[in-house]
Design an enzyme around this catalytic site. Structure first.
Site, PDB file in Angstrom:
ATOM      1  N   HIS A 186      -3.810   5.349  -6.124  1.00 13.94           N
ATOM      2  CA  HIS A 186      -2.409   5.660  -5.837  1.00 13.94           C
ATOM      3  C   HIS A 186      -2.290   6.423  -4.523  1.00 13.94           C
ATOM      4  O   HIS A 186      -1.397   6.179  -3.711  1.00 13.94           O
ATOM      5  CB  HIS A 186      -1.762   6.440  -6.984  1.00 13.94           C
ATOM      6  CG  HIS A 186      -0.291   6.624  -6.803  1.00 13.94           C
ATOM      7  ND1 HIS A 186       0.274   7.816  -6.441  1.00 13.94           N
ATOM      8  CD2 HIS A 186       0.734   5.731  -6.875  1.00 13.94           C
ATOM      9  CE1 HIS A 186       1.590   7.651  -6.316  1.00 13.94           C
ATOM     10  NE2 HIS A 186       1.893   6.401  -6.572  1.00 13.94           N
ATOM     11  N   HIS A 220       5.744   2.679  -1.265  1.00 12.26           N
ATOM     12  CA  HIS A 220       6.963   3.382  -1.650  1.00 12.26           C
ATOM     13  C   HIS A 220       8.035   3.088  -0.611  1.00 12.26           C
ATOM     14  O   HIS A 220       7.728   2.777   0.519  1.00 12.26           O
ATOM     15  CB  HIS A 220       6.720   4.891  -1.739  1.00 12.26           C
ATOM     16  CG  HIS A 220       5.722   5.240  -2.803  1.00 12.26           C
ATOM     17  ND1 HIS A 220       4.403   5.459  -2.524  1.00 12.26           N
ATOM     18  CD2 HIS A 220       5.843   5.352  -4.135  1.00 12.26           C
ATOM     19  CE1 HIS A 220       3.756   5.720  -3.649  1.00 12.26           C
ATOM     20  NE2 HIS A 220       4.602   5.651  -4.648  1.00 12.26           N
ATOM     21  N   HIS A 257       3.302  -0.977  -8.430  1.00 14.99           N
ATOM     22  CA  HIS A 257       3.063  -0.067  -9.551  1.00 14.99           C
ATOM     23  C   HIS A 257       2.825  -0.844 -10.846  1.00 14.99           C
ATOM     24  O   HIS A 257       2.074  -0.408 -11.708  1.00 14.99           O
ATOM     25  CB  HIS A 257       4.213   0.941  -9.689  1.00 14.99           C
ATOM     26  CG  HIS A 257       4.194   1.992  -8.612  1.00 14.99           C
ATOM     27  ND1 HIS A 257       4.727   1.791  -7.362  1.00 14.99           N
ATOM     28  CD2 HIS A 257       3.651   3.250  -8.583  1.00 14.99           C
ATOM     29  CE1 HIS A 257       4.531   2.875  -6.622  1.00 14.99           C
ATOM     30  NE2 HIS A 257       3.886   3.783  -7.333  1.00 14.99           N
ATOM     31  N   HIS A 273      13.382   8.082 -10.303  1.00 13.20           N
ATOM     32  CA  HIS A 273      11.946   8.167 -10.047  1.00 13.20           C
ATOM     33  C   HIS A 273      11.557   9.399  -9.218  1.00 13.20           C
ATOM     34  O   HIS A 273      10.729  10.201  -9.635  1.00 13.20           O
ATOM     35  CB  HIS A 273      11.448   6.881  -9.362  1.00 13.20           C
ATOM     36  CG  HIS A 273      10.085   7.007  -8.797  1.00 13.20           C
ATOM     37  ND1 HIS A 273       9.851   7.279  -7.464  1.00 13.20           N
ATOM     38  CD2 HIS A 273       8.864   6.983  -9.383  1.00 13.20           C
ATOM     39  CE1 HIS A 273       8.555   7.368  -7.259  1.00 13.20           C
ATOM     40  NE2 HIS A 273       7.919   7.197  -8.404  1.00 13.20           N
ATOM     41  N   HIS A 327       9.592  13.205 -10.383  1.00 13.11           N
ATOM     42  CA  HIS A 327       8.308  13.645  -9.827  1.00 13.11           C
ATOM     43  C   HIS A 327       8.406  15.130  -9.470  1.00 13.11           C
ATOM     44  O   HIS A 327       7.550  15.932  -9.828  1.00 13.11           O
ATOM     45  CB  HIS A 327       7.969  12.847  -8.564  1.00 13.11           C
ATOM     46  CG  HIS A 327       7.129  11.625  -8.825  1.00 13.11           C
ATOM     47  ND1 HIS A 327       5.772  11.692  -8.998  1.00 13.11           N
ATOM     48  CD2 HIS A 327       7.446  10.316  -8.927  1.00 13.11           C
ATOM     49  CE1 HIS A 327       5.289  10.469  -9.195  1.00 13.11           C
ATOM     50  NE2 HIS A 327       6.285   9.607  -9.163  1.00 13.11           N
ATOM     51  N   PHE A 348       2.990  12.550  -3.989  1.00 10.90           N
ATOM     52  CA  PHE A 348       2.436  11.262  -4.420  1.00 10.90           C
ATOM     53  C   PHE A 348       0.912  11.211  -4.353  1.00 10.90           C
ATOM     54  O   PHE A 348       0.270  10.573  -5.167  1.00 10.90           O
ATOM     55  CB  PHE A 348       3.004  10.115  -3.589  1.00 10.90           C
ATOM     56  CG  PHE A 348       4.452   9.817  -3.886  1.00 10.90           C
ATOM     57  CD1 PHE A 348       4.976   9.967  -5.160  1.00 10.90           C
ATOM     58  CD2 PHE A 348       5.298   9.362  -2.876  1.00 10.90           C
ATOM     59  CE1 PHE A 348       6.306   9.684  -5.435  1.00 10.90           C
ATOM     60  CE2 PHE A 348       6.633   9.071  -3.142  1.00 10.90           C
ATOM     61  CZ  PHE A 348       7.135   9.234  -4.419  1.00 10.90           C
ATOM     62  N   HIS A 388       5.881   5.821 -14.835  1.00 11.67           N
ATOM     63  CA  HIS A 388       5.977   4.525 -14.160  1.00 11.67           C
ATOM     64  C   HIS A 388       6.134   3.367 -15.122  1.00 11.67           C
ATOM     65  O   HIS A 388       6.722   2.339 -14.774  1.00 11.67           O
ATOM     66  CB  HIS A 388       4.803   4.318 -13.211  1.00 11.67           C
ATOM     67  CG  HIS A 388       5.124   4.904 -11.878  1.00 11.67           C
ATOM     68  ND1 HIS A 388       5.821   4.206 -10.924  1.00 11.67           N
ATOM     69  CD2 HIS A 388       4.941   6.153 -11.389  1.00 11.67           C
ATOM     70  CE1 HIS A 388       6.040   4.998  -9.889  1.00 11.67           C
ATOM     71  NE2 HIS A 388       5.512   6.192 -10.144  1.00 11.67           N
TER      72      HIS A 388
HETATM   73 CU1  C2O Z   1       3.755   5.676  -6.506  1.00 13.51          CU
HETATM   74 CU2  C2O Z   1       5.963   7.551  -8.784  1.00 13.51          CU
HETATM   75  O1  C2O Z   1       4.881   7.030  -7.342  1.00 13.51           O
END
Ligand code: C2O
Length: 580
Positions: free
Chosen positions: A163, A183, A192, A312, A316, A333, A346
């Site tokens: 990631h 992203h 993802h 999203h 985070h 990230f 995710h």
């Molecule tokens: Cu690739 Cu929620 O991040």
């Protein structure tokens, strides 16, 4: 581009020259220009540090695109496996998340779908309703994964690094000096999905269970709007979180970071559902709006889709530790996948993509579908997989437990009656006509652009095609409000909201129809010097509900929601439209 032109013409001159001194002079000039253009062009600091890297992967297998066509911009995007380099994890932090050995040393297998006749369907379940047996199984698989050595690509640390590689741009694109990033563009959902697909199969194989499936954190459903309890224990725990957001705190899908006003749980749930409605339904009528903008070889413009921006991104940051820069783990990230909740987070985004796809058409651009990348599978094989391979969950042999989608019915109402609003807007229009020295007569903010340090309200004239065809009841177009040239200089979480035709600015909230979307950005994964983002918002349904769909002008309000917005500038606003 311009410097390349100059370079080419000085080369031409020098070739015709016979004087050796001119040759040398030309060569020096050429070197300087090329050097300068190298310094201006590279999109990431990582690239600047390492200079040019070996660019083309020997491609022995047929049927996969190599960059041979002169029209390389429509070529599918592919990863240059030999290009991994240290990159910026978050502002000020250089990280190396490259694999310990060159992936090109491993044989490459092309992805094959699991056999539908012999492969059981994996059912991903609601994380708030898991039974003890399942939790014990997942705990066992995860603890084995965490105990594998770093040299094993199935190990948890290597999963985290995958990631990291694709959020920082550690790999370059084949045939270009641009990094591969997943992203803020149309690769977000499919990449993802691939990542979870392999991750889930590895976990299952570690406990010999072909039916093992990840859970999903159903944060869009009132029953799922807390951190699922299971993530507080054992291998699922992560100490780098914000403990004030542990249950029973209701998640804030629209997290503003420094908001002193705490909503009651009921208010928060209502707010969450309204945001979900906006980002799943009214603001998500086209592929670009929902999935994010095209991202092709050699191109670079960020433009994330609705769900990626929120919930999203806010989630985070909401869950990451306030005591650590970048609110790690989840808030940055490059380390986000260290927190086991990442995978359930995710999985829910993936579920929502599946729901959206049931009623909307995704991208059919071959440049998207034929783009490809690589993952190690549960048998340690290096697999090459196309984005077109992950468009259907059925073929990948997994699905989601069905839950009630409460946001479907959460269509917001206007904050004041449209008739009253109309009167107020008309008044503004008249003042605008009588007063030419209006703050901003056009949608462009001019050469100096505009800092988002305070709320801005400006009128925008809509294209005649749109309001005119609405008057004739021909509503096959989706109207798109574009905030152009967003330049995020802040090394911090950034959020601003967008409203239309607001007449009472004291009640700005997503629970009202005037809200048309939010821009949320997490720092990292881009080079600060080149960061330009476009925000696209689908506004047709909101305009209809506000009874403003036949007006010639709409009034747009940008509301900064984080202090960091004082380091954000915006070039301008405009209205586009597109066939639905
Ligand atoms: Cu690739 Cu929620 O991040």
């Amino acid at each position: 581009m311009q410097s390349r032109e100059i370079a080419r013409s000085s080369m031409a001159t020098s070739l015709h020259s016979t004087d050796p001194r001119k040759w040398i002079l030309s060569l020096i000039t050429l070197t300087c220009i090329l050097g300068a253009s190298l310094f201006i062009d590279p999109p990431s600091i990582g690239t600047q540090i390492l200079g040019k890297l070996n660019r083309v992967v020997p491609d022995g297998l047929t049927g996969w695109s190599v960059l041979t066509s002169p029209n390389w911009k429509i070529q599918p995007l592919a990863v240059n496996l030999s290009s991994c380099h240290p990159a910026i994890g978050r502002p000020g932090k250089l990280v190396n998340c490259c694999p310990p050995r060159n992936m090109l040393d491993d044989p490459i297998s092309d992805f094959e779908f699991p056999d539908p006749d012999t492969t059981p369907i994996r059912v991903r379940r609601f994380a708030h309703r898991l039974d003890d047996d399942y939790i014990a199984k997942y705990e066992k698989a995860l603890s084995i994964m965490k105990s594998l050595p770093h040299s094993d690509p199935r190990s948890f640390t290597r999963q985290v690094e995958i990631h990291c590689q694709y959020c920082t741009g550690s790999f370059l694109q084949q045939g270009s000096d641009f990094p591969v990033r997943v992203h803020r563009n149309w690769l977000f959902f499919p990449w993802h999905r691939m990542f979870l697909y392999f991750h889930e199969r590895i976990l299952g194989s570690l406990i010999g269970d072909e039916t093992f499936a990840l859970p999903f954190w159903g944060w869009d459903s009132p029953d799922g709007m807390t951190l699922p309890e299971l993530y507080l224990n054992g291998s699922f725990n992560d100490h780098r979180r914000d403990p004030s957001h542990y249950p029973p705190t209701v998640v804030d899908l629209n997290f503003k970071k420094l908001d002193p006003t705490r909503s009651t749980p009921e208010e928060q749930i209502r707010l969450n559902l309204a945001l979900m409605y906006n980002h799943m339904v009214s603001g998500a009528k086209t592929a670009e709006l929902f999935l994010g903008c095209p991202y092709k070889t050699g191109e670079y413009e960020e433009c994330p889709g609705t769900i990626e921006r929120a919930p999203h991104n806010p989630l985070h940051t909401w869950l990451g530790s306030p005591d650590i820069d970048g609110r790690e783990d989840m808030g940055a990230f490059y380390v986000a996948a260290r927190d086991p909740i990442f995978y359930a987070h995710h999985s829910n985004g993936d579920r929502l993509w599946g729901l959206w796809s049931e009623t909307h058409k995704g991208f059919d651009d071959p440049a998207f579908l034929n783009s490809y990348t690589y993952f190690y599978d549960e048998t340690l094989r290096l697999v090459r997989i196309r984005f077109s391979d992950v468009m259907e969950m059925d073929k990948l042999r997994y699905r989601y437990e069905e839950i009630e989608n409460a946001w479907v019915a959460a269509r917001p109402e206007p904050s004041v009656s449209p008739r009253l609003a109309r009167r107020e807007i008309r008044k503004r229009e008249r003042e605008r006509e009588g007063n030419v020295v209006l703050d901003l007569p056009s949608s462009r903010f001019g050469p100096t652009n505009r800092v988002l340090d305070s709320t801005i309200t400006i009128p925008i004239d809509r294209p005649r095609e749109v309001w005119y065809s609405n008057r004739r009841n021909e509503k096959e177009r989706e109207e798109i409000l574009v905030v152009e040239g967003i330049d995020v200089k802040a090394n911090d979480y950034v959020k601003f909201d967008v409203y239309i035709n607001v007449v009472n600015s004291t009640i700005l909230s997503p629970i009202y129809r005037e809200f048309v979307g939010t821009f949320v950005d997490i720092p990292g994964g881009t080079s600060s010097s080149k960061k330009r983002t476009k925000l696209q918002l689908g506004i047709s349904e909101a305009l209809e509900d506000l009874e403003a769909d036949q007006d010639r002008t709409i009034w747009v309000t940008l509301v900064p929601r984080t202090e960091s917005c004082n380091q954000v500038t915006v070039d301008g606003l405009k209205i586009n439209y597109t066939e639905k």
